[in-house]
Design an enzyme around this catalytic site. Sequence first.
Site, PDB file in Angstrom:
ATOM      1  CG  LEU A  13     -41.838  25.272  -3.708  1.00 56.62           C
ATOM      2  CD1 LEU A  13     -42.975  25.877  -3.652  1.00 56.62           C
ATOM      3  CD2 LEU A  13     -41.518  25.438  -4.636  1.00 56.62           C
ATOM      4  CE  LYS A 108     -32.727   9.577  -1.595  1.00 57.34           C
ATOM      5  NZ  LYS A 108     -32.914  10.541  -0.934  1.00 57.34           N
ATOM      6  CD  GLU A 193     -34.200  13.754   8.157  1.00 53.13           C
ATOM      7  OE1 GLU A 193     -35.418  14.821   9.127  1.00 53.13           O
ATOM      8  OE2 GLU A 193     -33.681  14.186   6.775  1.00 53.13           O
ATOM      9  CG  ASP A 204     -30.338   7.063   1.625  1.00 54.96           C
ATOM     10  OD1 ASP A 204     -32.389   7.953   1.236  1.00 54.96           O
ATOM     11  OD2 ASP A 204     -29.872   7.494   1.548  1.00 54.96           O
ATOM     12  CE  LYS A 208     -29.361   8.044  -1.634  1.00 57.74           C
ATOM     13  NZ  LYS A 208     -28.098   8.810  -0.513  1.00 57.74           N
TER      14      LYS A 208
END
EC number: 1.1.1.3
Length: 436
Positions: A13, A108, A193, A204, A208
């Site tokens: 969440l 991912k 970050e 990252d 992908k």
Amino acid sequence: MASRTLSIGIVGLGTVGTGVIRLIEENAMLIARRSGQTISIGAITARDRNKDRGVDLRGYRWVDDMLEMADDPELDIIVELIGGSDGPALTLAKKALTNGKSLVTANKAMIAHHGLELAELAETNGAALHYEAAVAGGIPAIKGVREGTAANRIERIYGILNGTSNYILSTMETSGRDFDDVLAEAQALGYAEADPSFDIDGVDAAHKLSILASLAFASRLDFDAVATEGIRAIQAADIAQADALGYRIRLLGLAERHDGDKASELFQRVHPYLVPKSHPLANVDGSTNAVVAEGNFSGRLLFQGAGAGDGPTASAVVADIIAIARGELSPAFAMPVKALEPCAPAESGHRIGRAYLRFQVADKPGVLAEITAALRDADVSIESLIQKERSPNDAVLVAMVTHECAESQVNATLDALAGSSSLLGEPMVIHILGDE
């Protein structure tokens, strides 16, 4: 109005999970009409039950142990939004699919590392595995490649796959500031970050790219074969020189399949590229993502939009839920896992193109002659050369663009210069898009 109800369990969440809840609440009637079923949130869970998430969760059933959701007969779909390639996310995904529950994920890393295993579980147990939100946020890149180009042979697929890196590069471009300064600002603004390694080192984007390559070329996922380089070494001077030459620097993921006489090979690379200003990707700024697929009949297709954020990513997650509600149980990678072809990693040395080379050198006689001699010996010719004045640390910037040559020739040049006392720091090589 839809008469049936599809119950989902949301695990995680954070910004995306709460975005999914807000989207389902606000657009409930529209979603029901488009899916043919009422979408109901049957259970939720996260690490901290008492955290204020800016959305009222009191009306939803809380489950302390997320693995209970995978066994809950009242839940039809598990929505995994906790992230991580292994650990709890993978355990949950395997258990849900084994039990015949469909899985929607934005993860991912998990798909890049374990996507084939999860896809086989989905096929075996009559479940669906959907992961639109795992690549390029709210852009329907997965659906566009998997379905929109289904009749085409894809020549290559490439794009801007990481919003943080693109924000940094485009801000360096407009401000003239250096990498470290812009990164610090991006962290302060929440675009990067506290530990930005996955973004700025290209990991990252590599996750992908491996997913897109599998879809585009009907090949087995091979994340380990992605040659990955990030943007840490990009200087403001590189941005300025690229601009003067008619280019912009973008971190791209690029994949091509090569069908040889004996076996197929797959080239996958995440790398900073010089992109001609006339190319659509040169004008993709900020945290925007963009994916380009070049089909033999469709031509160039561009998918562009927000690559992250609660709204766009939640939109992709709910779109997957709607697809499952409509009965879309097609294979996760466009065809059954057993039909996907294993492709050997393609070497980069034979690739022909132009390259931008940047050297920081000592301000002394003979340095330029040493560099040009190394280029000559590797049979690399120079298209253009720029030498900047001495900087405060007595370094001189020498930048050049080569004529077309094999990448192995550029590598031979750098090997010949390795250890030279004339070079201050590692040289920078940036390939030029369009000359692949």
